[in-house]
Design a protein around this motif. Structure first.
Motif, PDB file in Angstrom:
ATOM      1  N   LEU A 124       0.840  -1.227  -0.079  1.00 38.21           N
ATOM      2  CA  LEU A 124      -0.077   0.004  -0.011  1.00 38.21           C
ATOM      3  C   LEU A 124       1.049   1.252   0.170  1.00 38.21           C
ATOM      4  O   LEU A 124       0.430   2.230  -0.454  1.00 38.21           O
ATOM      5  N   SER A 125       1.817   1.355   0.756  1.00 40.52           N
ATOM      6  CA  SER A 125       2.724   2.429   0.853  1.00 40.52           C
ATOM      7  C   SER A 125       4.001   1.845   1.393  1.00 40.52           C
ATOM      8  O   SER A 125       4.302   1.091   2.105  1.00 40.52           O
ATOM      9  N   THR A 126       5.278   2.798   1.030  1.00 39.30           N
ATOM     10  CA  THR A 126       6.492   2.337   1.456  1.00 39.30           C
ATOM     11  C   THR A 126       7.250   3.811   1.889  1.00 39.30           C
ATOM     12  O   THR A 126       7.100   4.698   1.272  1.00 39.30           O
ATOM     13  N   ASN A 151      -6.849  -5.537   5.551  1.00 34.02           N
ATOM     14  CA  ASN A 151      -6.692  -4.231   6.044  1.00 34.02           C
ATOM     15  C   ASN A 151      -5.267  -3.894   6.074  1.00 34.02           C
ATOM     16  O   ASN A 151      -4.247  -4.648   5.789  1.00 34.02           O
ATOM     17  N   ALA A 152      -4.822  -2.758   6.240  1.00 33.98           N
ATOM     18  CA  ALA A 152      -3.287  -2.459   6.172  1.00 33.98           C
ATOM     19  C   ALA A 152      -2.622  -2.931   7.369  1.00 33.98           C
ATOM     20  O   ALA A 152      -3.084  -2.865   8.648  1.00 33.98           O
ATOM     21  N   ALA A 153      -1.562  -3.426   7.092  1.00 37.53           N
ATOM     22  CA  ALA A 153      -0.699  -4.012   8.363  1.00 37.53           C
ATOM     23  C   ALA A 153       0.814  -3.332   8.074  1.00 37.53           C
ATOM     24  O   ALA A 153       1.256  -3.231   6.963  1.00 37.53           O
ATOM     25  N   ALA A 154       1.091  -2.835   9.180  1.00 39.82           N
ATOM     26  CA  ALA A 154       2.445  -2.204   9.222  1.00 39.82           C
ATOM     27  C   ALA A 154       3.677  -3.252   9.166  1.00 39.82           C
ATOM     28  O   ALA A 154       3.688  -4.426   9.934  1.00 39.82           O
ATOM     29  N   VAL A 155       4.394  -3.194   8.388  1.00 37.85           N
ATOM     30  CA  VAL A 155       5.528  -4.298   8.546  1.00 37.85           C
ATOM     31  C   VAL A 155       6.730  -3.404   8.290  1.00 37.85           C
ATOM     32  O   VAL A 155       7.181  -2.649   7.756  1.00 37.85           O
ATOM     33  N   LYS A 156       7.717  -3.997   9.482  1.00 41.79           N
ATOM     34  CA  LYS A 156       9.239  -3.737   9.651  1.00 41.79           C
ATOM     35  C   LYS A 156      10.032  -4.610   9.215  1.00 41.79           C
ATOM     36  O   LYS A 156      10.156  -5.667   9.431  1.00 41.79           O
ATOM     37  N   VAL A 157      10.791  -4.152   8.162  1.00 38.95           N
ATOM     38  CA  VAL A 157      11.959  -4.697   7.251  1.00 38.95           C
ATOM     39  C   VAL A 157      13.314  -4.579   8.260  1.00 38.95           C
ATOM     40  O   VAL A 157      13.585  -3.347   7.942  1.00 38.95           O
ATOM     41  N   ASP A 158      13.942  -5.305   8.757  1.00 31.50           N
ATOM     42  CA  ASP A 158      15.067  -5.169   9.221  1.00 31.50           C
ATOM     43  C   ASP A 158      16.122  -6.275   8.674  1.00 31.50           C
ATOM     44  O   ASP A 158      15.979  -7.410   9.430  1.00 31.50           O
ATOM     45  N   VAL A 159      17.176  -6.041   8.011  1.00 31.57           N
ATOM     46  CA  VAL A 159      17.875  -7.232   7.369  1.00 31.57           C
ATOM     47  C   VAL A 159      19.246  -6.941   7.612  1.00 31.57           C
ATOM     48  O   VAL A 159      19.800  -5.894   7.333  1.00 31.57           O
ATOM     49  N   PRO A 160      19.925  -8.078   8.136  1.00 31.87           N
ATOM     50  CA  PRO A 160      21.377  -8.115   8.303  1.00 31.87           C
ATOM     51  C   PRO A 160      21.728  -8.353   6.850  1.00 31.87           C
ATOM     52  O   PRO A 160      21.342  -8.961   6.122  1.00 31.87           O
ATOM     53  N   GLU A 171       3.761  -0.589   4.293  1.00 27.72           N
ATOM     54  CA  GLU A 171       2.283  -0.882   4.691  1.00 27.72           C
ATOM     55  C   GLU A 171       1.980  -1.832   3.679  1.00 27.72           C
ATOM     56  O   GLU A 171       1.772  -1.435   2.499  1.00 27.72           O
ATOM     57  N   MET A 172       1.418  -3.092   3.937  1.00 28.97           N
ATOM     58  CA  MET A 172       1.009  -4.051   3.091  1.00 28.97           C
ATOM     59  C   MET A 172      -0.287  -4.418   3.675  1.00 28.97           C
ATOM     60  O   MET A 172      -0.900  -4.371   4.552  1.00 28.97           O
ATOM     61  N   ALA A 173      -1.056  -5.157   2.523  1.00 29.62           N
ATOM     62  CA  ALA A 173      -2.435  -5.522   2.856  1.00 29.62           C
ATOM     63  C   ALA A 173      -2.085  -6.812   3.584  1.00 29.62           C
ATOM     64  O   ALA A 173      -1.426  -7.756   3.082  1.00 29.62           O
ATOM     65  N   CYS A 174      -3.018  -6.965   4.716  1.00 29.05           N
ATOM     66  CA  CYS A 174      -3.091  -8.138   5.344  1.00 29.05           C
ATOM     67  C   CYS A 174      -3.649  -9.240   4.786  1.00 29.05           C
ATOM     68  O   CYS A 174      -4.521  -9.128   3.708  1.00 29.05           O
ATOM     69  N   LEU A 179      10.892  -9.412   2.062  1.00 29.86           N
ATOM     70  CA  LEU A 179       9.419  -8.690   2.401  1.00 29.86           C
ATOM     71  C   LEU A 179       8.638 -10.020   2.571  1.00 29.86           C
ATOM     72  O   LEU A 179       9.007 -11.192   2.001  1.00 29.86           O
ATOM     73  N   PRO A 180       7.680  -9.774   3.414  1.00 31.35           N
ATOM     74  CA  PRO A 180       7.073 -11.083   4.116  1.00 31.35           C
ATOM     75  C   PRO A 180       6.100 -11.516   3.191  1.00 31.35           C
ATOM     76  O   PRO A 180       5.517 -10.730   2.135  1.00 31.35           O
TER      77      PRO A 180
END
Length: 173
Positions: A34-36, A71-80, A63-66, A124-125
Motif C-alpha cells: 500500500l505504501s513504503t 486491512n493495512a498491516a504495518a511491516v518493519k523490514v530489518d535485514v542484516p 504498509e502491506m495488505a493483510c 519482504l513478508p
C-alpha cells in the motif's frame, strides 16, 4: 553506493556508507504493497587478503495488505547484510568449483545497489498479517470477522470427507 575495489584493498577499510534509497519502483504493480518509506542502508566496507567484506543493515517500514482481512498491516523490514566480493579478470565458468560465498566482480568499480535491492526484496513478508490473531474475511459473505461476526454457516464439510466426521464423535454423549 559505488566504490573502487583497489581503493578498498589498499586502505583496508573505507568510510561507512549511510544512504537512504527509494525502492518504490521495485514495487510497481504489486497490489499488496500500500505504501513504503525509503530504505535506510548502513554498510561498512573492509578488505582482507584480496576479499572485500561488506557488512551492515537495511531497515525500512512499509504498509502491506493483510493476507487474511486485507486491512493495512504495518511491516518493519530489518535485514542484516553480509556479502563478500573478489575482484577477478574473468568470471569463472559455472561448472568450475568456486567459493559460493564470494561474489566475483570484473572491473574496479563495485556497485552495491543491486545486492541491496535483491536482499531487501527477498526479506519482504510473503504473508503479511495485521495481527497474529487476525480472523480474516468470511468465505461466504466477505465480512471482516475482526470487526464483527456475520452469522454465516461456514462449517461445510467436503462430501468426499464426510464419512470421516463420525470418527471423532464421543460415544459417551
Amino acid at each position: 553506493m559505488q566504490f573502487r575495489i583497489q581503493e578498498a584493498l589498499t586502505k583496508g577499510k573505507l568510510a561507512p556508507i549511510h544512504e537512504t534509497l527509494d525502492f518504490s519502483n521495485l514495487l510497481k504493480g504489486r497490489k499488496d504493497v500500500l505504501s513504503t518509506e525509503p530504505v535506510r542502508v548502513e554498510l561498512n566496507v573492509s578488505a582482507e587478503e584480496g576479499i572485500i567484506h561488506v557488512d551492515g543493515r537495511l531497515e525500512s517500514e512499509l504498509e502491506m495488505a493483510c493476507s487474511r482481512c486485507l486491512n493495512a498491516a504495518a511491516v518493519k523490514v530489518d535485514v542484516p547484510f553480509h556479502e563478500q566480493f573478489k575482484q577477478v579478470t574473468v568470471l569463472s565458468p559455472d561448472d568450475e568449483e568456486s567459493d559460493e560465498d564470494i561474489i566475483e566482480v570484473v572491473g574496479d568499480v563495485l556497485d552495491l545497489k543491486p545486492y541491496v535491492e535483491d536482499l531487501w526484496l527477498l526479506e519482504l513478508p510473503f504473508v503479511p498479517m495485521c495481527t497474529d490473531d487476525c480472523k480474516g474475511l468470511c468465505s461466504e459473505c466477505g465480512q471482516n470477522l475482526n470487526e464483527r461476526e456475520c452469522g454465516c454457516s461456514r462449517g461445510k464439510i467436503d462430501p468426499r470427507l464426510a464419512a470421516l466426521k463420525d470418527l471423532f464423535i464421543d460415544d459417551n454423549q
